[in-house]
Write an enzyme that holds these catalytic residues in place. Sequence first.
Site, PDB file in Angstrom:
ATOM      1  N   LEU A 154       0.808  -1.213   0.000  1.00 58.00           N
ATOM      2  CA  LEU A 154       0.000   0.000   0.000  1.00 58.00           C
ATOM      3  C   LEU A 154       0.842   1.264   0.000  1.00 58.00           C
ATOM      4  O   LEU A 154       0.513   2.241  -0.685  1.00 58.00           O
ATOM      5  CB  LEU A 154      -0.931  -0.004   1.222  1.00 58.00           C
ATOM      6  N   THR A 198       4.702   1.973   5.929  1.00 63.10           N
ATOM      7  CA  THR A 198       3.506   2.752   5.603  1.00 63.10           C
ATOM      8  C   THR A 198       2.260   1.893   5.453  1.00 63.10           C
ATOM      9  O   THR A 198       1.146   2.361   5.699  1.00 63.10           O
ATOM     10  CB  THR A 198       3.728   3.552   4.309  1.00 63.10           C
ATOM     11  N   CYS A 199       2.423   0.631   5.032  1.00 59.80           N
ATOM     12  CA  CYS A 199       1.250  -0.206   4.785  1.00 59.80           C
ATOM     13  C   CYS A 199       0.441  -0.429   6.055  1.00 59.80           C
ATOM     14  O   CYS A 199      -0.790  -0.534   6.009  1.00 59.80           O
ATOM     15  CB  CYS A 199       1.679  -1.548   4.207  1.00 59.80           C
ATOM     16  N   VAL A 200       1.146  -0.520   7.202  1.00 60.37           N
ATOM     17  CA  VAL A 200       0.445  -0.792   8.465  1.00 60.37           C
ATOM     18  C   VAL A 200       0.598   0.361   9.442  1.00 60.37           C
ATOM     19  O   VAL A 200       0.255   0.229  10.616  1.00 60.37           O
ATOM     20  CB  VAL A 200       0.968  -2.104   9.102  1.00 60.37           C
TER      21      VAL A 200
END
Length: 596
Positions: free
Chosen positions: A109, A564-566
């Site tokens: 993401l 950044t994804c989580v």
Amino acid sequence: WCHLLTSSYSFLFPFETREIFFMCTAFGASRAVIWLQKRRDEILERLRSGSLRKEEQYEYHIGRLRQDRVCIPRREEEILQWAHSVLNAHAERKSVLEIEFMNEEGTGLGPSLEFYALVSAEFQCKGLGMWLCDDDDQDDQSREVDIGQGIRRPGYYVQRSNGLFPAPISPESKVLNRICKLFQLLGMFVAKCIQDGRRVDMPLSNLFFKLMCSTSKTKKHCSTSRSLSIDSGSSQGDDDGESKEGQLRNEDDDIVPIEQDNSQASVDNNEDRLLEPENGSDDMSEKEMLIMMETEEEASKDGSKEDFSIPMTENNSSNIRVDVNSPRSPWFSDILDRQDLYVLDPYRGKFLQELSELISKRDVITRDSMLSQQQKQDKIGNLLLGDKDKLDEMMIPFVYTPSSKTHGYQSFLLKPNGLDMDVTIDNADEYIQLLEDFCLSTGIKRQLESFKVGFDRVFPMKRLRVFSPYELRLLLCGEQSPSWTKDDVVKYTEPKYGYNQESPGYQRFVNVLVAMVPDERKAFVQFVTGCSSLPPGGLANLYPRLTVVRKNMTSKNTFPSVNTCVHYLKLPEYPSEEVLREKLLQATYEKGFHLN
């Protein structure tokens, strides 16, 4: 009938209800199921005030959408070319688009949101000539800023308090064709952001959102009787082929098992030149672009990975051309009016308001039965524009002059021989009408038609009728001015693995966040989430929650890092707030996804 009620009588339903209806009907059954599962996880996390365990996340999940992964280089000067190539190839695909950058370790993401942020920043460049702007008068929003491509001087981007709106372009402008291609790309870009749920901090004007979620057909629905079938009677060019979209489409292959792996497959390149110089030369035409797309669709066929070189030539372009000479009215007719023009172009709008007031005074004198004809002429002849000058003496021709050289033309005749015809007290009505028509209709027709063509390649824009302009902005952009209090940061962030809410390092972090100015807050949100805006509701609705963990300091130059994804921030425990602020801001302006 559900579409009819939610679009024509949206005031009957709260925004949350209409959002659920939109997400469950606009993109097909597969995306509806996945979105509802994700929505359930978000609600559970907020209720439990903490992250869900892995077994809880997948307790009721039945699968996930396919993901097409595209690897591109991080080259600022070519980002729009790459965006056009990728989106052109992916517009009609039902899978989720994910982006990776060459020679960078980041996946998922975060890099995808970074790609959308970079493209959004490039769209805002003044040099593209897409947007209303003024070369002489700087807006109060104009400032030095970094919105993805590094710090830029004031005037590099179009920064207007009223937001971005298409500039009226003369049909004879040498840049019109290029600008129309850019608007077609913008349409695909915005639609793909909405479809894949990618927030993008793009400062479009409220009137642009008004055009997107309103059409003249909608107004017609509200004023005439109609059947309950909203797809009947659709005119050509208003998504006839979409009448059963989201209902009878083949969805059998949309969802894949959660445990299935990715493999690579090629995509067709549909590249066309967007930034081609006027002399026709373009170095990009001699280069080859490598797109590596990973899709679960090929996993069952072949687990091998291959690289595919795709030349950027005009021979494989598949742009959809817009028939701008069609006699039918544009899809956005009758939506904007003169008051909107005053908002869009304040300087020209002020002049038009003064001119309208002058016309009103003229009409009052004309209707006065107590005055003779000679007295009426004398009074009208003494009227002043803005209490300053006589209109007849100002020698204003029937010509529109653009406010920026980037629009590619010097003037546009509002009527034949307009350069030789001055605006007078007698023909001022005609001048206002012609100017309004050019600024709100004929001058932006090709750009907006191109935008809709690009948008409709992803999903029909008429689906957006269920939202108001403000709601559509929230859906696409989220909260574009992130704000929080100390209580918000403490309540909606989770200190873990070396930090707790009483840790000095975490307390310093909270104080630094609260003291940030607006641009610094946007940069921080960009750093930890991949997008410089927060979801509607702010930190409270950020999913997953922002987690702050302690990072071991190997040297004095150890910087914060993030997944950044989580939304997983690894923060060293610095000795003071000053040092923490300096290192954190340095990290936020660093570009790229790397292990350190």
